[in-house]
Design a protein around this motif. Sequence first.
Motif, PDB file in Angstrom:
ATOM      1  N   VAL B   5       0.852  -1.189   0.000  1.00  0.00           N
ATOM      2  CA  VAL B   5       0.000   0.000   0.000  1.00  0.00           C
ATOM      3  C   VAL B   5       0.888   1.239   0.000  1.00  0.00           C
ATOM      4  N   TYR B   6       0.673   2.090  -0.975  1.00  0.00           N
ATOM      5  CA  TYR B   6       1.443   3.330  -1.087  1.00  0.00           C
ATOM      6  C   TYR B   6       0.505   4.476  -0.719  1.00  0.00           C
ATOM      7  N   ILE B   7       0.876   5.222   0.318  1.00  0.00           N
ATOM      8  CA  ILE B   7       0.004   6.284   0.833  1.00  0.00           C
ATOM      9  C   ILE B   7       0.652   7.627   0.504  1.00  0.00           C
ATOM     10  N   CYS B   8      -0.130   8.563   0.002  1.00  0.00           N
ATOM     11  CA  CYS B   8       0.507   9.848  -0.339  1.00  0.00           C
ATOM     12  C   CYS B   8      -0.457  11.012  -0.153  1.00  0.00           C
ATOM     13  N   GLY B   9       0.124  12.188  -0.168  1.00  0.00           N
ATOM     14  CA  GLY B   9      -0.668  13.394   0.010  1.00  0.00           C
ATOM     15  C   GLY B   9       0.237  14.607   0.022  1.00  0.00           C
ATOM     16  N   ALA B  83       0.011   7.143  -8.205  1.00  0.00           N
ATOM     17  CA  ALA B  83      -0.351   6.025  -9.083  1.00  0.00           C
ATOM     18  C   ALA B  83       0.680   5.869 -10.199  1.00  0.00           C
ATOM     19  N   LEU B  84       1.097   6.992 -10.780  1.00  0.00           N
ATOM     20  CA  LEU B  84       2.066   6.901 -11.882  1.00  0.00           C
ATOM     21  C   LEU B  84       3.376   6.294 -11.397  1.00  0.00           C
ATOM     22  N   TYR B  85       3.721   6.577 -10.153  1.00  0.00           N
ATOM     23  CA  TYR B  85       4.976   6.023  -9.629  1.00  0.00           C
ATOM     24  C   TYR B  85       4.798   4.570  -9.174  1.00  0.00           C
ATOM     25  N   ALA B  86       3.745   4.321  -8.433  1.00  0.00           N
ATOM     26  CA  ALA B  86       3.730   3.077  -7.660  1.00  0.00           C
ATOM     27  C   ALA B  86       2.714   2.026  -8.101  1.00  0.00           C
ATOM     28  N   LEU B  87       1.614   2.442  -8.722  1.00  0.00           N
ATOM     29  CA  LEU B  87       0.510   1.490  -8.922  1.00  0.00           C
ATOM     30  C   LEU B  87       0.892   0.387  -9.908  1.00  0.00           C
ATOM     31  N   LYS B  88       0.533  -0.850  -9.534  1.00  0.00           N
ATOM     32  CA  LYS B  88       0.813  -1.941 -10.462  1.00  0.00           C
ATOM     33  C   LYS B  88      -0.417  -2.208 -11.325  1.00  0.00           C
ATOM     34  N   PRO B  89      -0.229  -2.796 -12.483  1.00  0.00           N
ATOM     35  CA  PRO B  89      -1.389  -3.103 -13.331  1.00  0.00           C
ATOM     36  C   PRO B  89      -2.385  -3.938 -12.528  1.00  0.00           C
ATOM     37  N   GLY B  90      -3.646  -3.572 -12.599  1.00  0.00           N
ATOM     38  CA  GLY B  90      -4.650  -4.289 -11.830  1.00  0.00           C
ATOM     39  C   GLY B  90      -4.877  -3.699 -10.449  1.00  0.00           C
ATOM     40  N   GLY B  91      -4.021  -2.769 -10.039  1.00  0.00           N
ATOM     41  CA  GLY B  91      -4.170  -2.143  -8.727  1.00  0.00           C
ATOM     42  C   GLY B  91      -5.208  -1.038  -8.745  1.00  0.00           C
ATOM     43  N   THR B  92      -5.500  -0.495  -7.557  1.00  0.00           N
ATOM     44  CA  THR B  92      -6.519   0.551  -7.452  1.00  0.00           C
ATOM     45  C   THR B  92      -5.968   1.806  -6.797  1.00  0.00           C
ATOM     46  N   LEU B  93      -6.269   2.937  -7.426  1.00  0.00           N
ATOM     47  CA  LEU B  93      -6.027   4.230  -6.794  1.00  0.00           C
ATOM     48  C   LEU B  93      -7.314   4.655  -6.108  1.00  0.00           C
ATOM     49  N   LEU B  94      -7.228   4.917  -4.806  1.00  0.00           N
ATOM     50  CA  LEU B  94      -8.364   5.493  -4.085  1.00  0.00           C
ATOM     51  C   LEU B  94      -7.912   6.821  -3.533  1.00  0.00           C
ATOM     52  N   LEU B 154     -14.845  -0.811  -0.025  1.00  0.00           N
ATOM     53  CA  LEU B 154     -14.409  -1.399  -1.295  1.00  0.00           C
ATOM     54  C   LEU B 154     -13.820  -2.793  -1.115  1.00  0.00           C
ATOM     55  N   GLY B 155     -13.422  -3.111   0.126  1.00  0.00           N
ATOM     56  CA  GLY B 155     -12.876  -4.447   0.386  1.00  0.00           C
ATOM     57  C   GLY B 155     -11.670  -4.766  -0.480  1.00  0.00           C
ATOM     58  N   LEU B 156     -10.769  -3.789  -0.602  1.00  0.00           N
ATOM     59  CA  LEU B 156      -9.654  -3.954  -1.538  1.00  0.00           C
ATOM     60  C   LEU B 156      -8.504  -4.787  -1.000  1.00  0.00           C
ATOM     61  N   ALA B 157      -8.413  -4.870   0.309  1.00  0.00           N
ATOM     62  CA  ALA B 157      -7.213  -5.501   0.844  1.00  0.00           C
ATOM     63  C   ALA B 157      -7.588  -6.565   1.858  1.00  0.00           C
ATOM     64  N   PRO B 158      -6.782  -7.617   1.922  1.00  0.00           N
ATOM     65  CA  PRO B 158      -7.067  -8.708   2.857  1.00  0.00           C
ATOM     66  C   PRO B 158      -7.019  -8.198   4.292  1.00  0.00           C
ATOM     67  N   GLY B 159      -8.095  -8.353   4.994  1.00  0.00           N
ATOM     68  CA  GLY B 159      -8.094  -7.974   6.413  1.00  0.00           C
ATOM     69  C   GLY B 159      -8.505  -6.544   6.674  1.00  0.00           C
ATOM     70  N   PHE B 160      -8.569  -5.707   5.641  1.00  0.00           N
ATOM     71  CA  PHE B 160      -9.008  -4.331   5.875  1.00  0.00           C
ATOM     72  C   PHE B 160     -10.529  -4.286   5.831  1.00  0.00           C
ATOM     73  N   THR B 161     -11.129  -4.797   6.896  1.00  0.00           N
ATOM     74  CA  THR B 161     -12.582  -4.823   6.954  1.00  0.00           C
ATOM     75  C   THR B 161     -13.073  -3.590   7.691  1.00  0.00           C
ATOM     76  N   ARG B 162     -14.373  -3.412   7.648  1.00  0.00           N
ATOM     77  CA  ARG B 162     -14.987  -2.293   8.344  1.00  0.00           C
ATOM     78  C   ARG B 162     -14.617  -2.332   9.832  1.00  0.00           C
ATOM     79  N   GLU B 163     -14.654  -3.535  10.414  1.00  0.00           N
ATOM     80  CA  GLU B 163     -14.396  -3.637  11.858  1.00  0.00           C
ATOM     81  C   GLU B 163     -12.944  -3.317  12.191  1.00  0.00           C
ATOM     82  N   THR B 164     -11.999  -3.966  11.453  1.00  0.00           N
ATOM     83  CA  THR B 164     -10.588  -3.747  11.800  1.00  0.00           C
ATOM     84  C   THR B 164     -10.204  -2.287  11.558  1.00  0.00           C
TER      85      THR B 164
END
Lengths: 626, 190
Positions: B5-9, B83-94, B154-164
Motif C-alpha cells: 500500500v502506497y500512501i501519499c498526500g 499512481a504513476l509512480y507506484a501502482l501496479k497493473p490491476g491495482g486501485t487508486l483510491l 471497497l474491500g480492496l485488501a485482505p483484512g481491511f474490513t470495516r471492523e478492523t
Amino acid sequence: MISLKELMTRRDAFTGLTMGNYALARAMAEAGLKVATSYPGSPTPEIGAALLGAPEEERPYYFEFSTNEKVALEKAAGASLNGHLSACFFKSVGLNVAADSLIQLSMMELIGGMVVILGDDPGANSSQNEQDNRHFARMSYIPMLEPATPREARGMFLEAAAVSRRLRMPVFLRLTTHVCHARERVDFGPLPDGAAGWEPGFDPKNGPYVPVAATVFPLKEKALRKQDEFGRLMDVSAMNRLFPAASGPARLGIVSAGLPALCAVEAVAAAGAPADVLKLACTWPLPSEKLADFLASHEEVFVLEDLDRVLETEIKALAFDRGLKCRVHSRKERSDLMGEMTPPRAAAMLASAWPEHFKAPPPRPAAEEPAARLPQLCPGCGHRSAFHAVKRALPPGAITVADIGCHSMGFMPPYEMGTVLLSMGHSVSTGAGLALGNSSRKVVSFLGDSTFFHAAMPGIVNAVVQDSDITLVLLENGTTAMTGHQPRAGTGEIGDKIPLPRLLEAMGVKFLRDVEAYKQAELAAALKEAMDHKGFAVVIARHPCMLKFMREAKARNPGLKPSRVAVDQAKCARHYTCVAEFACPSFVKHDAGSVTVHPELCIGDGSCVQTCPAAAIVREKGGEGK
Amino acid sequence: MAFNVYICGVGGQGIGVLAAALSTAAEAAGHEVRGCDTHGLAQRHGSVSSHLRLGGDALTPRVPEGQADIVLALERLEGLRGALYALKPGGTLLYYDTVYQPVTVRTGLRAYPSAEKVEAQVAELGGKTARVSVEGISDPRMQNAALLGRLAALGLAPGFTRETLRSALADTLGGRALEANLAVFDKAAG
Ligand code: SF4
Ligand code: SF4
C-alpha cells in the motif's frame, strides 16, 4: 500505538510496532546509557524526540540538543572520559562539523564507551548531498556497524555499546534514512536495574590524553590495535547473516550490508536466482576471514552497495591479496553510484553481471508528468514576508546568498532569493568573498537563527574584523524550524535568553537594524540603508515560526478556528501579486481568472494584506487568529 | 507475495494517521507489517508518501516502483502522482477528492488534472480509480477517516474490513475528535 513515554520508561520487556529512530532510543535506555547529545538533522531528530518523551525526572540519562554537532560529539566524549556510556547522533553532513574532534577519538581511552550514530542519506532525501560516511570510519580508525531494520538498529546499538565499553573505544552506528524511518515490530528488553552512578572517573593515567608529537605514535598504535581486535570479533559475530539460495548450494554470491543487502535478498527471491547473500553487519573493519571463505566458496561474487565503491575496493583487494580465483563483479554505471538501492534497482545491477538469472524490471509506461509540488514556506511564514520586501528593495544585479534552514526554499521561483548555498553558516563568509573587489553588485546573505549559533559566529566576527561590504539578513524565527522545532540556543526555552542584537553588538557589528518581518516597508527601508552603509551591516528580520506558533495555539485551545483573509472580488484587479509574487500557498487561482483564499490553509495572519496593489485582500470578521 | 500500500498526500495533511491506522488494522488481521514514513520537509506543503508492506517476504520498508496493490491518496494531484509512480497493473487508486494547487498550477505554468484525466491516466497503467469526498467535514484531517471508510467498503485488501479499520482508527486517534471521525468513516463507507 505505544507512547514515547512508555517506550522510554517501561521497565519490563515488551514488543511494539516502532520506527528505527525510536527503537534506537529505547536501546539506549536498555543499555544503561548515561549521556546522549545531538544537533537536530533529518533523518535522526526523532531519536531526540523519543529521548525527550520521558519526563525529565524519570530519565536515567542526560540528553541535550547541543549548539552544533562538534559540541555534541565533544560533550558525549567528555562524559565517556568520566566513565559514562554515551552516544551522540546527527545527520550525515553533521559529521563534517564534528570531524575535527571525531578524528582524535580513536586515540582516546574512552572508559565509559561511546557510540557515534550517523543518519546517512543516500538519495539526498533531506540533505544537501549524499556523502558516504563509510569513508570516515577508515580515516578515523573507528569501527562501523550498519543495521538495516529497526530490530537491527536496537540489536546493533546494544552490541556497539557493549564492545565500545569493553575495548574503551568509539564505535560508529551508521543508519540510512529509510532505516531510521522504517517501521516494524521490535522486541524490546527490560531496562537495567539500578542506574549507574555519576561518579566522575576521569584519570589522566588512563591516557595519555594529550596527543602531541611524542605521544601520537603510541596512541595511534593503540587505536590500530583496537581496530584489529574489533575486526576479529566481527569475524565470528552472529550479526553477519547468510541468506542461502532457496535452490541449494550456489556458485554465485552477493556481498552487501545494510538496507542494500535486504534489497538483494528480495531481488534474489523474486528472480528465483541461485545466489547466496552474505549480509555484513560491520563494514569497517571488514570481517576478512568470513569474506575470504565466502569468496573461496563461490565462483562469482557481486558486491552490491549504495553510493561510493567502498566495499568493492576492499573486497577486490582482499581477493587479490589472498590469490582467490573468485570473479568479483560490481556496479557498472555512473548512475549506480547515485541514489538509494531498491529491490528493482538491485535486480537491474545484478542483471548486468548475470543476465541469465536477473532481469532489469521493465520501465514504467511513459506518461505525462503531473505538475510538480515542491515544498513551500508555510502560510504566514515570516520568511515570505521578508523575501517579498527584500526582493523589491534590491538593486539590479544584486547577489543573494542562502544558508541552511526553511529559508533555503527561497531560491525557488517565485522568490529566487538566496541563489548559492554551501553549508551551515557559510553565507556570511561566502558573501564576503563575493564582495571582494566588487563595487558594482550588492551582496546580501541570509541566515537563520539556529544556524547563527551553530556555525556562523566565526564568519560574522571575520566580517566585522575585515569590515566586509555585505548585508546580512538574519531571519529570526526563534526555533530550529526545518527539522521540527527543536529549541535553539538563546530563546529562553532552555537556559537564559541570549538577545541577538546585544550579542551582535558585542561582536562588534556597527550597523544593526531589528525589524518585524511582517512590516515590509520598514524592512525594505532598513535593507536599503544597510546596503548603502559601506561595510558590514546586519538587518534582523524577526517573526516567530508560524507553524510552531499555530501548533502551540491549537494545543492550548483545541477548538481554535483561525481567522482568515478573503479576496474582495469587486476590488480585485487581477494583478496576481498574491498568487505569483507573494505566493502564499493559501491563494487559489481559478480557471476563470478569479482568486480566492483556501479556507483550510489560511491562518489569517494578514501579512499578505499589504502586498495587494488593489487593496483587495481583506480580513474576514470573526475568528481569533493572530 | 507482499501486499503493498502506497500512501501519499500533501505535507501537512496528516498521512501519518492513515499509515498508523492501516498498520494497526493489518496487524489485527494477522499480517506481518513493515513500512516507512517519509519525514523531513513534511510541514512545507510538498508531496509526501508513506509505505506499508504486508507479508513476511517483504524485507525492505518501501513499496518498490510499480508494485503497489493500492495507492491511497489524500489529494487528487498527489493521487495521480502516486499512481504513476507506484501502482501496479490491476491495482486501485483510491483518493480523497480535494484540490491543493501547487505553485506551478497557481502561476499558470501547469494545468491541474481533472478527475476524468486522473481516471484516464490510471486506466492507461491498467489500474482502476475510486474517489471519495464527504460533504460538510469540519476539519480537513477527517479526510483520513473518509478514505479509510471507503477503503473498508471497497474491500480492496485482505483484512481491511470495516471492523478492523474502524477500531484501528479509534485506536490511532486515541479519543481526539473520535465521534466526528467515526461519523465521517461511516458516511464514507456507505
Ligand atoms: S516551519 Fe516555520 S519557518 Fe519553516 S516555513 Fe514553516 S512557518 Fe516558516
Ligand atoms: S493571511 Fe492567509 S493568505 Fe494571507 S499570508 Fe496569511 S495565510 Fe496567507
